[in-house]
Design an enzyme around this catalytic site. Sequence first.
Site, PDB file in Angstrom:
ATOM      1  CG  HIS A  32      -2.211   0.747   1.017  1.00  0.00           C
ATOM      2  ND1 HIS A  32      -2.309   1.863   0.216  1.00  0.00           N
ATOM      3  CD2 HIS A  32      -3.457   0.546   1.501  1.00  0.00           C
ATOM      4  CE1 HIS A  32      -3.559   2.304   0.222  1.00  0.00           C
ATOM      5  NE2 HIS A  32      -4.270   1.521   0.988  1.00  0.00           N
ATOM      6  CE1 TYR A  59      -9.234   7.150   6.745  1.00  0.00           C
ATOM      7  CE2 TYR A  59     -10.206   5.978   4.890  1.00  0.00           C
ATOM      8  CZ  TYR A  59      -9.174   6.714   5.429  1.00  0.00           C
ATOM      9  OH  TYR A  59      -8.073   7.026   4.659  1.00  0.00           O
ATOM     10  CB  THR A  77      -6.712   8.941   0.332  1.00  0.00           C
ATOM     11  OG1 THR A  77      -5.804   8.785   1.431  1.00  0.00           O
ATOM     12  CG2 THR A  77      -6.475   7.867  -0.706  1.00  0.00           C
TER      13      THR A  77
END
Length: 770
Positions: free
Chosen positions: A473, A589, A602
Amino acid sequence: MAEAHQAVGFQFTVTPDGIDLHLSREVLKHIYLSGVTSWIKRAIRFKNGILTGVYPASPSSWLIAVIAIMSTMYARIDPSLGMIDTIKRTLPVSDYMTVQTQTVLSAILFATGLWLSLILMLRYILKALLSYHAWIFESHGKMSFCTKLWLSLVKMFSGRRPLLYSFQASLPRLPVPSVDDTITRYLESVRPLLDDEQYNQMEVVANDFKRDEAPKLQKYLILKSWWATNYVSDWWEEYIYLRGRSPIMVNSNFYAMDLLYVIPTHRQAARAGNVVHAMLQYRRKLERGEHLRVYLRALGVVPMCSYQMERMFNTTRIPGIETDFVQHLSDRKHLVVYHKGRFFKVWLYYGGRHLWPSELETQFQRILDDTTEPQPGELKLAALTAGNRVPWARARLKYFSQGVNKASLEAIETSAFFLTLDDEEHGYDPDKLRSLDLYAKSVLHGKCYDRWFDKSFTLIAYKNGKLGVNAEHSWADAPIVGHMWEYVLATDCFHLGYTEEGHCKGDINKGLPPTAKLQWDIPLECQEVIEDSYMVAKEIADDVDFHGCLFDEFGKGLIKKSRTSPDAFIQLALQLAQFRDKGEFCLTYEASMTRMFREGRTETVRSCTIESTAFVRAMEDKNTKRLDLFRKAADKHQNMYRLAMTGSGIDRHLFCLYIMSKYLNIDSPFLKQVLSEPWRLSTSQTPQQQLNMVDINKFPRYVGAGGGFGPVADDGYGVSYIIVGENLITFHISSKFSSPETDSYRFGQNIRQAMLDIRALFDQNDKKEM
């Protein structure tokens, strides 16, 4: 070894008559072709680099500018207002530099300077235009005059046929929100989660922060935003990902699944051959910047940042004692394949070109047919990447810094990507109970030692021909991997295809050199470290509870008819499901992209709002105003999502203020409390059809299953969803078995019922209007 003999390009023997030299014409031919391909690749990159560098102008416009200036000079008109003469006087006079040559050269230099100035001006105009975001807040289907004018100007200044990276220099910087706005929005977001006393305490702490620490922190943060390309992204990558010392498997890595209903071939080697070849095609276009530019789908003219795509291939997360780092290399010519505990190095080029799918199938089939046993310690070696980072970093320094271990580890870490030929069968099967759940767990963590979790991504090819991708990630977010994955699946099915027997199309090249098996010399002490990492990873993997929920009662088509955003509809359904599941609300979230800004990643949308909680309570109380409350909550959610996309979110600003407070040794109780709040419901939408390569209406079964991630909180849920076509929404739900409060299957059923109950509101309203 056999592979060493295959690599010999010439042989020689010493005789009494001298040296008898034997050259291999075939090998020399491949060396020549490889060189030609390399120079062609450099030339294309150079050309595309120039096209990107001068965008939104074009190289031909330079020639037009020179001709225009030269023409005015011959007409005895000086458009430079004396600057050409000034340049001319600075040039030296010699036998080679006549007066006429000086004049021409001065005109060319002036025209070039004018051309470069115009490029910079056009870029700043385009950057100013792209900083306009009022359009995103306008009602759907209604466009103001200002927005129409802006849209025309963006189209005019965007130039013709932009390449993938053409807009990078014209994208605006991510703005730093004001502290007052951030604090106000934060307090509003936590109001439904706190009672009056708790909220009053939080308000006092927040106001103290705003008055005392915030002004100094904000000044430094604004200074960073002027200096850095993006004031968030570098710290986000470092502190959220690379400095984490806990296992990245499940906790950080995410996954993407294959097509939901279709398996183009059940031959494992053939499917891997086609897909690897499609990935190489994608990589070639990516390195040359030749992919179609990615735009925001709302208008189709707003470009999104492509920075994250640069590190998709040839990238590995390297472990460190205190922090990891991302290693990205230039074009790599091999990949590493794992099968039944063995690692193999496979060359991706032959004679200066990519291996064809049929050639790749041959190489992968050789690996599948190999019956050798793993070397001592080799079977679970990859578990080092699944466990805690510090033991892995120490083991890497101690056991893999020299000899065959160093060479083999370098082969893995410098490979284009990692491929696992899995010995299990997975995929969605409606006749098998929880087949999608087991598929998800396999792609996310497998056996904990059969994926290299540090690689940018691991491609998994199952025994029955099904596929999956496990992605690290830190280097990028899910939409970046999704962009590549959709291209690959569409290319595999609709461009490459298979023979009737399920093999890759094309002739079989029997002259390919055999694959090279990586060699290891792993001592018992290191094998113990590997086993310890495996046990840590296995405990995490065994605790993950997954449920894949295919919701096909209705989809995007019907939701849009009710004049509601599909994302807002689903998020409100998740709030209703969460309340029914646990009897309370929680901090929620939702990931939103900020890629309208340069190097944007993001932002968080806090989906649990005052409006959403009011709607949920009305649903449970059968309040007659439920539909009105739903519309208010949906509008609120849409507005928050738009604020997040346009750089006015809450959480990245507070995160950067917290990092800045650590650098300045400023203790902030408010920031500590904010950053420690758990996200018990973490959600994300997977974009679909980014490349529009497949017509879903024409090929309804060729739809992706989406992907997901592990639970963020020990007692919470992770929910990823993908809106497929007009009539299908797929949910990927994760939680932990160890939590008595959560059950992924139960939550999936709650989501399904919540979706149906909200739809019933509109059905009832339609009946009343009739």
